[in-house]
Motif scaffolding. Sequence first.
Motif, PDB file in Angstrom:
ATOM      1  N   PRO A  44      42.038  38.552  54.754  1.00 14.61           N
ATOM      2  CA  PRO A  44      42.950  37.825  55.647  1.00 14.61           C
ATOM      3  C   PRO A  44      44.290  38.564  55.738  1.00 14.61           C
ATOM      4  O   PRO A  44      44.795  39.074  54.737  1.00 14.61           O
ATOM      5  CB  PRO A  44      43.112  36.460  54.969  1.00 14.61           C
ATOM      6  CG  PRO A  44      41.888  36.314  54.115  1.00 14.61           C
ATOM      7  CD  PRO A  44      41.550  37.711  53.658  1.00 14.61           C
ATOM      8  N   ARG A  45      44.837  38.628  56.933  1.00 11.05           N
ATOM      9  CA  ARG A  45      46.104  39.332  57.147  1.00 11.05           C
ATOM     10  C   ARG A  45      47.207  38.724  56.277  1.00 11.05           C
ATOM     11  O   ARG A  45      47.386  37.508  56.240  1.00 11.05           O
ATOM     12  CB  ARG A  45      46.517  39.252  58.611  1.00 11.05           C
ATOM     13  CG  ARG A  45      47.734  40.118  58.938  1.00 11.05           C
ATOM     14  CD  ARG A  45      48.131  40.056  60.389  1.00 11.05           C
ATOM     15  NE  ARG A  45      47.075  40.613  61.206  1.00 11.05           N
ATOM     16  CZ  ARG A  45      47.264  41.122  62.415  1.00 11.05           C
ATOM     17  NH1 ARG A  45      48.478  41.131  62.938  1.00 11.05           N
ATOM     18  NH2 ARG A  45      46.268  41.596  63.106  1.00 11.05           N
ATOM     19  N   ASP A  46      47.931  39.610  55.575  1.00 11.66           N
ATOM     20  CA  ASP A  46      49.016  39.122  54.718  1.00 11.66           C
ATOM     21  C   ASP A  46      50.361  39.222  55.453  1.00 11.66           C
ATOM     22  O   ASP A  46      50.434  39.610  56.618  1.00 11.66           O
ATOM     23  CB  ASP A  46      49.034  39.853  53.368  1.00 11.66           C
ATOM     24  CG  ASP A  46      49.411  41.322  53.465  1.00 11.66           C
ATOM     25  OD1 ASP A  46      49.950  41.781  54.500  1.00 11.66           O
ATOM     26  OD2 ASP A  46      49.171  42.049  52.470  1.00 11.66           O
ATOM     27  N   ARG A  47      51.428  38.871  54.779  1.00 14.06           N
ATOM     28  CA  ARG A  47      52.758  38.850  55.404  1.00 14.06           C
ATOM     29  C   ARG A  47      53.263  40.249  55.767  1.00 14.06           C
ATOM     30  O   ARG A  47      54.241  40.385  56.481  1.00 14.06           O
ATOM     31  CB  ARG A  47      53.752  38.123  54.501  1.00 14.06           C
ATOM     32  CG  ARG A  47      54.023  38.828  53.207  1.00 14.06           C
ATOM     33  CD  ARG A  47      55.050  38.050  52.388  1.00 14.06           C
ATOM     34  NE  ARG A  47      55.433  38.819  51.240  1.00 14.06           N
ATOM     35  CZ  ARG A  47      55.397  38.375  50.003  1.00 14.06           C
ATOM     36  NH1 ARG A  47      55.005  37.152  49.750  1.00 14.06           N
ATOM     37  NH2 ARG A  47      55.776  39.139  49.013  1.00 14.06           N
ATOM     38  N   TYR A  48      52.578  41.286  55.263  1.00  9.97           N
ATOM     39  CA  TYR A  48      52.947  42.671  55.582  1.00  9.97           C
ATOM     40  C   TYR A  48      52.034  43.255  56.660  1.00  9.97           C
ATOM     41  O   TYR A  48      52.010  44.460  56.865  1.00  9.97           O
ATOM     42  CB  TYR A  48      52.895  43.541  54.322  1.00  9.97           C
ATOM     43  CG  TYR A  48      53.784  43.016  53.229  1.00  9.97           C
ATOM     44  CD1 TYR A  48      55.170  43.103  53.320  1.00  9.97           C
ATOM     45  CD2 TYR A  48      53.230  42.409  52.108  1.00  9.97           C
ATOM     46  CE1 TYR A  48      55.986  42.597  52.312  1.00  9.97           C
ATOM     47  CE2 TYR A  48      54.037  41.914  51.092  1.00  9.97           C
ATOM     48  CZ  TYR A  48      55.418  42.007  51.204  1.00  9.97           C
ATOM     49  OH  TYR A  48      56.217  41.508  50.207  1.00  9.97           O
ATOM     50  N   ASP A  49      51.291  42.391  57.355  1.00 11.83           N
ATOM     51  CA  ASP A  49      50.365  42.800  58.412  1.00 11.83           C
ATOM     52  C   ASP A  49      49.242  43.698  57.899  1.00 11.83           C
ATOM     53  O   ASP A  49      48.757  44.562  58.618  1.00 11.83           O
ATOM     54  CB  ASP A  49      51.105  43.501  59.558  1.00 11.83           C
ATOM     55  CG  ASP A  49      51.274  42.594  60.760  1.00 11.83           C
ATOM     56  OD1 ASP A  49      50.813  41.445  60.696  1.00 11.83           O
ATOM     57  OD2 ASP A  49      51.849  43.045  61.751  1.00 11.83           O
TER      58      ASP A  49
END
Length: 157
Positions: A44-49
């Motif tokens: 899943p995409r994290d806060r850092y893309d």
Amino acid sequence: MTIALGTAQLELVPVVNTPPNPWDWRDAPAFDVIAQAGVILRVPRDRYDFEGRSHSLWYCDAFEAGRYEWIETAFMISPMVARMTTMRPFMADPGIEAAKALWAGMAEYQLAWPIEPLDSDAFIDRWANWLADAAQGRLQSPSAMPEKPTPRSWRQK
């Protein structure tokens, strides 16, 4: 084929024939790629893309003319380019962008993982460990790229 473990997915990209002269560029690499595949680890995409990593698998004669073997490699966007990908590093088909990454000059794509013969035991261990990390939410974008030295060990013109 895709293997899911928690929210992580490991996909083995099927082998396909590579078209003749896929590089389509004047400074194309000296070696031939006759088949290609890949491996993709999605999270899943994290806060850092960051959404995972992928590597190219090429069946080619990168080191000795006429001696074909599977190699593994991966690419990155040059730090000089103000752009980022969600897969870090990422796979690329043999083509003009990959050819430029293998060129001696500057280009948007660069090697993030060396062109190296596929060692099946090391390959399975590495990807299994990355899948386990991803399933536990511990897979992160590499802190530095390239991750390993990328010597110009392939055949040159």
